[in-house]
Design a protein around this motif. Sequence first.
Motif, PDB file in Angstrom:
ATOM      1  N   ALA A  40       0.705  -1.204  -0.065  1.00  0.00           N
ATOM      2  CA  ALA A  40      -0.114  -0.096   0.028  1.00  0.00           C
ATOM      3  C   ALA A  40       0.883   1.250  -0.015  1.00  0.00           C
ATOM      4  CB  ALA A  40      -0.826  -0.067   1.153  1.00  0.00           C
ATOM      5  N   ILE A  41       1.910   1.274   0.762  1.00  0.00           N
ATOM      6  CA  ILE A  41       2.789   2.271   0.833  1.00  0.00           C
ATOM      7  C   ILE A  41       3.538   2.452  -0.466  1.00  0.00           C
ATOM      8  CG2 ILE A  41       5.081   3.052   1.905  1.00  0.00           C
ATOM      9  CD1 ILE A  41       3.424   3.361   3.991  1.00  0.00           C
ATOM     10  N   GLU A  42       4.033   1.384  -0.932  1.00  0.00           N
ATOM     11  CA  GLU A  42       4.700   1.624  -2.311  1.00  0.00           C
ATOM     12  C   GLU A  42       3.618   2.141  -3.685  1.00  0.00           C
ATOM     13  OE1 GLU A  42       5.521  -2.301  -4.296  1.00  0.00           O
ATOM     14  OE2 GLU A  42       7.637  -1.437  -4.693  1.00  0.00           O
ATOM     15  N   ARG A  43       2.535   1.946  -3.277  1.00  0.00           N
ATOM     16  CA  ARG A  43       1.572   2.359  -4.551  1.00  0.00           C
ATOM     17  C   ARG A  43       1.293   3.683  -4.356  1.00  0.00           C
ATOM     18  NH1 ARG A  43      -1.218  -2.668  -3.706  1.00  0.00           N
ATOM     19  NH2 ARG A  43      -2.606  -1.603  -2.244  1.00  0.00           N
ATOM     20  N   CYS A  44       1.107   4.079  -2.864  1.00  0.00           N
ATOM     21  CA  CYS A  44       0.746   5.484  -2.768  1.00  0.00           C
ATOM     22  C   CYS A  44       1.974   6.458  -2.822  1.00  0.00           C
ATOM     23  CB  CYS A  44       0.279   5.654  -1.277  1.00  0.00           C
ATOM     24  SG  CYS A  44      -0.133   7.339  -0.715  1.00  0.00           S
TER      25      CYS A  44
END
Length: 347
Positions: free
Chosen positions: A187-191
Amino acid sequence: MNAAGCAILGIETSCDETAAAVVVDGVDIRSNCIHSQIALHERYRGVVPEVASRSHMNRIVPIITAALEEAGMTPRDLSAVAVTARPGMIGSLLVGLSAAKALAFGFELPLIGIDHVAAHVHAAFMSAPQTPLPLLSLVASGGHTALYLVRRVGHAERIGTTIDDAAGEALDKGAALLGLPYPGGPAIERCARDGDRNAVELPRSMLGKDSLDFSFSGLKTALLYHLRGPGLTRELPQLDDRARADLAASLEEAVVDALVRKLRRAVEQYPEVRSLAIGGGVARNLRLRERLASDRRIGALAQVFPPMALCSDNGAMIAGLGHHRFVVEGQCDDLRLDARATTRKVV
Ligand code: KG4
Ligand code: ZN
């Protein structure tokens, strides 16, 4: 062992993946079936041991059946059963271990107990068998963050480990603060894609001058204080998309940077190292892969970034290391094999 090669069934249930795979001759992955429990745990923002064990119990037989079917085999085609025996949550480990013992007993197959972290290290040799030694291996996941030195395939010595949170745990906890879903790493990587990595300065804990250990617990505190501001009010602020992306990018960079800096330090301390590998769920991270590939010192090593499916928890890496233990080293266990929560310094 039959003419079709040495087929090993690998079973993995140490955390929140119920996984089984069939690997022939240590590298030929005939099936790699995984049932992820993310949907069960996401509301708790972390793995709940009892929920995990119960789910493993429901899924273990179907996942083993699927792995055999996909490989076009029956248990009679197997040469051995390898299973994660440590480290992990005891209840979860026992489910996989009991299934493996039942198969070993019922079909008179050798049983091989595998260290889960050693299997993450070994995944490098499955994707690149000719990797030059000594190998420096980083295993970074939700439960572990450690550096290993491998002078001989199948023997990894831990030269550094986290003294508190794991790298994946820092991302999971940071994601929760930012209102992003579990698991936090992806999720962090996408955001972070739309954010500025330098927007917020977050700490990179290096510990002592020569330390190869990691510390990530200060990161979530720094992020929390940044969000709450100096007044330390209890409420977390509402973030707009821009602010959330900047914080996600800054957090991702802080975690990646700490990992890269420690790897640089390890290469300085062990100049004989000729290759680098990464494993564990955090090794799926593209920014980490990019930073390692472009680093002047680390980039000069032969680098093994195993395919994504071999980075996060899976049965193929268990079968792969099982092959090494059984065929190359002639080892196997008996039905007294027990589950253990912890790993060892040399695995
Ligand atoms: O190895 P793994 O599947 O299970 C454990 O043994 O913990 O690792 C899961 C961890 C989680 O903390 C998750 O947030 C992190 O790996 N993770 C990632 C990525 N995919 C999974 N972290 C950063 N970037 C990713 N793409
Ligand atoms: Zn793992």
